[in-house]
Enzyme design. Structure first.
Site: not given
Length: 365
Positions: A217, A222, A323, A357
């Site tokens: 993922y 990022n 999350c 998170e």
């Protein structure tokens, strides 16, 4: 937060000083995850206002007047004229945008939503329509973009019209080192940039005695790009075609040469590792040639599938970014059978809400 819509707007759900919010969230995390971890929870604080660089609002039409809307705390829609959670730049643009659109019937008609995305290079505003758009709207969109000094993207079903060429880039500062990431207009980005940088730094601190990294993922890179410098090689997967394209460009921009990206779902990659089926996308990559010392997962709210959990249990170090506390707790019940939680980070991505998170480092027994 001194917001005129507090307790009416359903977006904010905590109405207490920020230090009390931190204590509440720490207590919540400790209550839910104390069975897995007996150490200290690291809490990473946020600004309590003007922290969101990505935001979405509905549009309400009342005769000739239009307003932004959010969900009302007690059901239905609430008309608002400001939001203290958005970044200073978006906060300043919001009333100007509404005023300009109100003066233009062509842009106002059938408008039902507005999305804001602020990167380090520019602000993109997406206008969402319940009508068919064509090139006749281009001049109006360009004039609006010029007046606000932003980029405008107008969207309707299967149609998008852009005011000018997009050059969305974000700059991340990770422990004093800067990384530049190119984005597409549909890219998922963390809404709280300051917390995002803290999450990436925390994940980097989880790495020791490293060889290769497997990341599931990965989005547009990022975590991948900053962490790649801590590993010999990286294999990263993502299902989105545009995200993979951006991730490859981001490697070039940042001088990363040790990373391979696969456009595959996590479950498809599990099938490949289990030799259940062959994939043409793997013809030039020997996935069995890697020595994965670390696995990084940053799944959607649903968490990890059973096949992914069973697979990653074979590796010594797991960095799990979550999350959703419910799916994380469910997955840790399985991972806890083979791994011990060594670090637990709590990231306040959304101040003034109950949401948190989490980052968890697990090490195999």
């Amino acid at each position: 937060m001194n917001c005129k819509h507090l307790k009416e707007c359903g977006s904010c759900t905590l109405f207490m000083p920020y230090d009390e919010q931190v204590k509440l969230k720490l207590d919540l995390v400790s209550e839910n995850f104390g069975e897995f971890y007996d150490g200290g929870f690291e809490f990473f604080t946020s600004n309590s206002t003007h922290y969101r660089t990505r935001a979405e609002f509905g549009i309400w039409h009342d005769n000739d007047k239009i307003s932004y809307t959010m969900n009302h705390a007690h059901g239905g829609k609430l008309c608002i004229d400001e939001c203290l959670k958005v970044s200073d730049k978006i906060f300043t643009i919001m009333p100007k945008l509404l005023s300009k659109i109100s003066e233009n019937d062509n842009l106002k008609q059938k408008l039902f939503g507005v999305e804001f995305l602020q990167s380090s290079s520019e602000v993109l505003i997406t206008l969402l329509y319940h009508k068919k758009l064509d090139e006749s709207y281009l001049n109006d969109i360009r004039n609006l973009a010029d007046a606000l000094e932003v980029k405008i993207l107008a969207r309707s079903r299967k149609v998008k019209i852009l005011s000018d060429e997009l050059d969305l880039k974000d700059e991340l500062n990770i422990n004093g080192k800067k990384f530049e990431l190119k984005l597409s207009e549909t890219a998922f980005t963390q809404p709280n940039k300051a917390i995002n940088e803290k999450m990436i730094s925390w994940a980097g601190e989880c790495v020791c005695d490293s060889d290769d990294l497997l990341e599931l993922y990965c989005g547009h890179g990022n975590f991948t790009i900053p962490l790649s410098f801590k590993f010999n090689r990286v294999l990263a997967t993502e299902i989105s075609k545009s995200s993979i394209a951006n991730a490859k460009q981001n490697c070039q921009i940042n001088g990363v040469s040790n990373t391979k990206f696969l456009r595959m779902s996590a479950d498809e990659l599990m099938s490949a590792f289990n030799k259940e089926r062959e994939f043409n996308r793997l013809k030039d990559i020997d996935i069995f040639d890697y020595n994965f010392t670390h696995v990084l997962v940053d799944p959607p709210r649903a968490g990890l599938s059973k096949s992914v959990i069973e697979f990653i249990k074979n590796y010594e170090n797991i960095i799990y970014i979550s999350c959703c506390m419910d799916s994380l707790k469910r997955d840790l019940k399985h991972l806890n059978k083979t791994h011990k939680v060594l670090k637990f980070g709590v990231f306040d991505q959304f101040a003034n809400t109950h949401h948190v998170e989490c980052g968890v480092l697990l090490k195999r027994f």
